[in-house]
Design a protein around this motif. Structure first.
Motif, PDB file in Angstrom:
ATOM      1  N   THR A 135      10.666 -25.839   3.212  1.00 33.41           N
ATOM      2  CA  THR A 135      11.213 -26.406   2.190  1.00 33.41           C
ATOM      3  C   THR A 135      12.638 -25.471   1.781  1.00 33.41           C
ATOM      4  OG1 THR A 135       9.025 -26.788   1.464  1.00 33.41           O
ATOM      5  CG2 THR A 135      10.673 -26.752  -0.126  1.00 33.41           C
ATOM      6  N   GLY A 136      13.616 -26.438   1.644  1.00 27.21           N
ATOM      7  CA  GLY A 136      14.962 -25.607   0.956  1.00 27.21           C
ATOM      8  C   GLY A 136      15.736 -25.061   2.359  1.00 27.21           C
ATOM      9  N   LEU A 145       3.100 -26.565   0.852  1.00 21.84           N
ATOM     10  CA  LEU A 145       2.960 -27.909   1.073  1.00 21.84           C
ATOM     11  C   LEU A 145       3.764 -28.569   2.441  1.00 21.84           C
ATOM     12  CD1 LEU A 145       2.832 -29.304  -2.412  1.00 21.84           C
ATOM     13  CD2 LEU A 145       1.132 -28.086  -1.076  1.00 21.84           C
ATOM     14  N   GLU A 146       4.650 -27.780   2.733  1.00 24.18           N
ATOM     15  CA  GLU A 146       5.447 -28.266   3.750  1.00 24.18           C
ATOM     16  C   GLU A 146       6.279 -26.798   4.299  1.00 24.18           C
ATOM     17  OE1 GLU A 146       8.665 -31.613   3.466  1.00 24.18           O
ATOM     18  OE2 GLU A 146       9.567 -29.607   2.715  1.00 24.18           O
ATOM     19  N   SER A 159      -0.592 -26.004  -7.724  1.00 25.91           N
ATOM     20  CA  SER A 159       0.966 -24.938  -7.715  1.00 25.91           C
ATOM     21  C   SER A 159       1.689 -25.432  -8.909  1.00 25.91           C
ATOM     22  CB  SER A 159       1.267 -25.504  -6.232  1.00 25.91           C
ATOM     23  OG  SER A 159       1.335 -26.544  -5.884  1.00 25.91           O
ATOM     24  N   ILE A 212      12.893 -29.598  -2.892  1.00 24.71           N
ATOM     25  CA  ILE A 212      12.450 -28.309  -3.139  1.00 24.71           C
ATOM     26  C   ILE A 212      11.552 -28.673  -4.462  1.00 24.71           C
ATOM     27  CG2 ILE A 212      12.978 -26.377  -4.014  1.00 24.71           C
ATOM     28  CD1 ILE A 212      15.712 -26.282  -2.612  1.00 24.71           C
ATOM     29  N   GLU A 246      15.769 -13.612  -9.735  1.00 23.15           N
ATOM     30  CA  GLU A 246      16.314 -13.299  -8.480  1.00 23.15           C
ATOM     31  C   GLU A 246      16.515 -14.446  -7.920  1.00 23.15           C
ATOM     32  OE1 GLU A 246      14.118 -10.962  -5.810  1.00 23.15           O
ATOM     33  OE2 GLU A 246      14.986  -9.274  -6.239  1.00 23.15           O
ATOM     34  N   LEU A 247      15.389 -15.695  -7.870  1.00 24.21           N
ATOM     35  CA  LEU A 247      15.710 -16.848  -7.228  1.00 24.21           C
ATOM     36  C   LEU A 247      16.976 -17.605  -7.778  1.00 24.21           C
ATOM     37  CD1 LEU A 247      14.535 -19.027  -5.619  1.00 24.21           C
ATOM     38  CD2 LEU A 247      13.294 -19.716  -7.453  1.00 24.21           C
ATOM     39  N   SER A 263       2.064 -21.876  -2.618  1.00 25.40           N
ATOM     40  CA  SER A 263       1.791 -22.958  -1.930  1.00 25.40           C
ATOM     41  C   SER A 263       2.449 -23.335  -0.788  1.00 25.40           C
ATOM     42  CB  SER A 263       1.892 -24.031  -2.782  1.00 25.40           C
ATOM     43  OG  SER A 263       3.072 -24.256  -3.460  1.00 25.40           O
ATOM     44  N   ALA A 281      12.815 -16.900  -0.909  1.00 25.44           N
ATOM     45  CA  ALA A 281      12.778 -17.025  -2.386  1.00 25.44           C
ATOM     46  C   ALA A 281      12.196 -18.114  -3.256  1.00 25.44           C
ATOM     47  CB  ALA A 281      14.138 -16.865  -2.850  1.00 25.44           C
ATOM     48  N   ILE A 282      12.585 -19.343  -2.357  1.00 25.73           N
ATOM     49  CA  ILE A 282      11.894 -20.576  -2.716  1.00 25.73           C
ATOM     50  C   ILE A 282      10.352 -20.521  -3.002  1.00 25.73           C
ATOM     51  CG2 ILE A 282      11.326 -22.823  -1.977  1.00 25.73           C
ATOM     52  CD1 ILE A 282      13.950 -22.844  -3.194  1.00 25.73           C
ATOM     53  N   LEU A 283       9.879 -19.739  -2.056  1.00 33.35           N
ATOM     54  CA  LEU A 283       8.353 -19.639  -1.690  1.00 33.35           C
ATOM     55  C   LEU A 283       7.662 -18.710  -3.013  1.00 33.35           C
ATOM     56  CD1 LEU A 283       7.744 -19.855   2.022  1.00 33.35           C
ATOM     57  CD2 LEU A 283       7.155 -21.936   0.217  1.00 33.35           C
ATOM     58  N   ILE A 320      11.101  -9.676   1.166  1.00 32.35           N
ATOM     59  CA  ILE A 320      11.436 -10.144   2.188  1.00 32.35           C
ATOM     60  C   ILE A 320      12.427  -9.195   3.306  1.00 32.35           C
ATOM     61  CG2 ILE A 320      13.013 -12.267   3.287  1.00 32.35           C
ATOM     62  CD1 ILE A 320      13.036 -13.356   0.424  1.00 32.35           C
ATOM     63  N   TYR A 375      15.838 -15.926   4.022  1.00 31.31           N
ATOM     64  CA  TYR A 375      16.109 -15.182   2.571  1.00 31.31           C
ATOM     65  C   TYR A 375      15.884 -16.287   1.696  1.00 31.31           C
ATOM     66  CZ  TYR A 375      16.921 -10.417   3.642  1.00 31.31           C
ATOM     67  OH  TYR A 375      16.675  -9.051   4.002  1.00 31.31           O
ATOM     68  N   PHE A 376      16.495 -17.489   1.918  1.00 35.49           N
ATOM     69  CA  PHE A 376      16.414 -18.570   0.648  1.00 35.49           C
ATOM     70  C   PHE A 376      15.104 -19.051   0.575  1.00 35.49           C
ATOM     71  CE2 PHE A 376      17.141 -22.835  -0.960  1.00 35.49           C
ATOM     72  CZ  PHE A 376      17.670 -22.190  -2.338  1.00 35.49           C
ATOM     73  N   VAL A 393       0.017 -17.660  -7.223  1.00 35.17           N
ATOM     74  CA  VAL A 393      -0.311 -18.693  -6.366  1.00 35.17           C
ATOM     75  C   VAL A 393       1.176 -18.978  -5.312  1.00 35.17           C
ATOM     76  CG1 VAL A 393      -0.846 -21.271  -6.292  1.00 35.17           C
ATOM     77  CG2 VAL A 393      -1.621 -20.019  -8.149  1.00 35.17           C
ATOM     78  N   LYS A 440      10.205 -11.870  -3.685  1.00 36.94           N
ATOM     79  CA  LYS A 440      11.109 -11.327  -3.950  1.00 36.94           C
ATOM     80  C   LYS A 440      12.084 -10.813  -2.997  1.00 36.94           C
ATOM     81  CE  LYS A 440       9.836 -10.714  -8.601  1.00 36.94           C
ATOM     82  NZ  LYS A 440       9.851 -12.199  -8.688  1.00 36.94           N
TER      83      LYS A 440
END
Lengths: 274, 436
Positions: free
Chosen positions: B108-109, B104-105, B84, A109, A26-27, B102, B125-127, B134, B121-122, B100, B130
């Protein structure tokens, strides 16, 4: 403990981690979606830009090579001939360019979150497929205009041709993007490399104008086989040369595997040196 | 006995130190090999190494909330990055018993061209969320962030505060089994920080395992029962938070507790400022009782604020004023040298360098971060201000061993030790009448 994760200094570099990659599918799609969104944000014609580049290139090549230089095109009208070449070439070159920039472009990222790093160059290559789909519409229009009708064969060939282009651009892209993390020279080398490669690929000329002496050059270049086969299938004028297709496939598979292996070998230290 | 969810054994991480920036150009590499053709590159690279973490081992049980404290550069963030999987250890191993997440900030993204909705959404997803997850939490996130109205606007048109709020609310809705948090509370205004801390508390009470890195001792103390103190890449102690925090405070003679004239340059604001100054700041500092600069104090210690300044001409009526304020710049305490000093000392000041010190007595402050704004005034002629130039953190240590720390109401600005007297009243009405 279930779902246990063990983190150790890296030893095994050839584990691709397909399962994990699948978990994060998905990502990958989110990356594709984001790249498309960003690319056409605040533009007036939006995704139509995906048409502009190949169409403009086609017009320029038609004028200079087709009309002025009278380049041979195996008796096929030059515009549709060159557009067929440009279609998959553009996919290959843009996904190669984007994927080799991708790690550095997403440095922030990478330093702040974990996910299989392969997602990033893979998503760059996948993003190109959308442009490819849009640019294909023009090809369909041109074929209609010049009265070419592809045989049923195209249903079998097209996925294979796209797959070969995908494998080679992703393989090379993974390799270059890993190198780019450490040596930013890649950014300057890539445009030159891609341009040179284009002239070594039968994009604007047919393979027939090169003598047999240079045949091997086309055999080791996977995009030669892809473009030649595309033309053979689409114009339906001759049977595709299976030799070229097989060698293309073999070379692209080698590029893909080595590129990913190199990427996997270096990726664990990306966050430290990017 | 709950099982361990994090096991860290002999974990080490080194970074190679090179004078060159993080990445190399091929050109450098070529030039290098031309210069020293017979020296292998590999050996040179392995020479200078910096141990970011060295032989760190600990375990965390499921549902525990553990603080990680230590000075800047002690290796806290490296530890979280290893946990992480952002970076990999050179030796040792980590076993994690769950998913896990994380932080850290925050943000991000985040991409400035994307709208708030798209970024949710993005970023989600980065974190590691699914899409379905979201979708489900979307409304909650939006509500928490308070940016409903601007959801379909590119975040580049958001204020920085709005961006941070949006980013945090995505992060706060992450629901992994193990949550790693690094200083994310250091963003946003105080109101929002409070909200974040509250959210963190909710998360910790829901039985999730959390590793919480922070410089904010008050936050660590209120969230975690146990803390790990890291110093120079080594695990110094793994004990209950109180002890870890007090050890940390003892060892922490921090940078930024004393600021010399170089650092003050550009920070001086003047209500009345002159081309030919008559007064000038030289140095300001927060000191402990032994005169050492420090930023973190236990509530049982006196805190000394010191101001050094120069009078360039003879100054009549010199005032040094200190305002202790909170992060929102609300005044908590004001004091000036003329309160307790002899009139003669400040009514006619000869040229020269002076130092005025003010000591805040122990047992006054609660567990908060305080800032000091310093005014230097040559009455009616010149008035210089250093706005919130110093800060100090107070950790409330409690006045009474009987009262557990969770019942001490430490989280207020003023928490003085006052005199209390309680006696038994035999006949309430009588007592009342008696008093009138």
């Amino acid at each position: 403990m279930n779902g246990e994760i063990v983190i150790r200094p890296q030893r095994n570099m050839f584990r691709v981690g397909l399962r994990e990659l699948w978990d994060y599918r998905e990502l990958a799609l989110f990356f594709v979606w984001r790249d498309i969104k960003i690319r056409y944000k605040q533009t007036a014609i939006g995704i139509l830009w995906a048409l502009f580049q190949p169409v403009a290139a086609m017009l320029i090549f038609t004028v200079f090579f087709g009309k002025l230089a009278r380049m041979s095109s195996d008796n096929i009208p030059y515009p549709v001939f060159v557009y067929t070449g440009l279609l998959l070439w553009n996919y290959f070159s843009s996904s190669l360019l984007h994927s080799s920039e991708s790690m550095v472009a997403n440095a922030n990222i990478i330093q702040k979150t974990y996910f299989p790093r392969l997602i990033i160059p893979l998503a760059s290559s996948l993003t190109g497929l959308i442009d490819l789909a849009i640019a294909s519409l023009v090809l369909a229009a041109l074929m209609f205009f010049y009265h070419f009708s592809p045989g049923v064969k195209i249903i079998f060939y097209l996925p294979a041709l796209i797959l070969i282009s995908f494998l080679s651009s992703t393989g090379l892209g993974c390799f270059f993007t890993s190198v780019n993390v450490k040596y930013r020279d890649v950014r300057y080398v890539m445009p030159f490399f891609i341009q040179t490669l284009m002239f070594l690929t039968p994009v604007i000329y047919p393979i027939s104008i090169a003598g047999d002496k240079y045949r091997w050059l086309f055999l080791i270049n996977p995009m030669s086989g892809v473009i030649e086969t595309t033309r053979a299938v689409i114009f339906n004028t001759r049977a595709p040369d299976p030799r070229m297709l097989y060698s293309s496939f073999a070379v692209s598979a080698v590029l893909f595997v080595t590129g990913i292996a190199y990427f996997r070998k270096t990726e664990k230290y990306f966050a430290d040196i990017i | 006995m709950p099982e361990s969810i994090i096991q860290v054994k002999g974990l080490s991480k080194t970074y190679s130190i090179s004078q060159k920036p993080g990445y190399l150009a091929l050109r450098d590499l070529l030039a290098e090999s031309m210069k020293r053709p017979f020296k292998g590159r590999g050996r040179r690279a392995s020479k200078e190494r910096f141990w970011a973490l060295r032989d760190v081992s600990f375990e965390v049980k499921r549902g525990e909330v553990v603080g990680v404290i230590g000075r800047n550069g002690a290796g806290k963030t490296t530890l979280l990055k290893l946990l992480s999987r952002i970076t990999y250890p050179v030796s040792g191993e980590i076993c994690l018993g769950g998913r896990v997440g994380s932080l850290l900030e925050v943000g991000t993204g985040f991409h400035s061209e994307l709208t708030g909705r798209e970024n949710i959404y993005f970023n989600g997803a980065i974190l590691g969320m699914k899409k379905r997850e979201i979708d489900r939490k979307f409304d909650e996130m939006v509500e928490f962030s308070g940016v409903e109205k601007f959801l379909d606007m590119p975040v580049k048109r958001y204020s920085s505060g709005m961006q941070v709020r949006l980013a945090f609310s995505v992060a706060a809705h992450l629901e992994p089994e193990i949550l790693l948090v690094d200083e994310v509370l250091a963003v946003g205004d105080v109101q929002f920080q409070k909200k974040c801390l509250g959210k963190m508390k909710d998360v910790s009470q829901s039985g999730r395992t959390i590793l919480f890195v922070s410089h904010n001792m008050a936050a660590v103390a209120s969230l975690c029962k146990r803390a790990i103190l890291i110093e120079h890449g080594r695990l110094l102690m793994d004990v209950d938070t109180q002890k870890a925090v007090s050890t940390y405070l003892d060892r922490n003679t921090s940078e930024g507790a004393a600021i010399t004239s170089k650092g003050l340059k550009g920070r001086v604001e003047g209500v009345i400022k002159k081309d030919n100054p008559t007064i000038q700041f030289k140095e300001v500092a927060v000191l402990d009782q032994n005169g050492n600069p420090r930023n973190s104090f236990s509530s049982e210690e006196p805190i000394c604020l010191s101001v050094a300044y120069e009078c360039l001409t003879q100054v009549s009526d010199l005032q040094v004023i200190i305002h202790v304020v909170n992060a929102e710049n609300e005044l908590i305490l004001a004091t000036q040298n003329q309160d307790s000093e002899n009139h003669a000392v400040f009514s006619k000041v000869e040229p020269g360098i002076y130092n005025s010190r003010c000591t805040i007595p122990p047992n006054l402050f609660g567990q908060k971060r305080f800032y000091a704004t310093i005014h230097l005034r040559h009455a009616a002629i010149e008035h210089l201000i250093l706005d919130r130039i110093l800060f100090f953190d107070v950790t409330f240590s409690g006045y009474n061993d009987v009262v557990s720390l969770h019942r001490t109401m430490a989280n207020t600005y003023i928490r003085p030790k006052l005199r209390w007297e309680t006696g038994k009243v035999n006949n309430f009405c009588e007592a009342l009448e008696g008093s009138t």
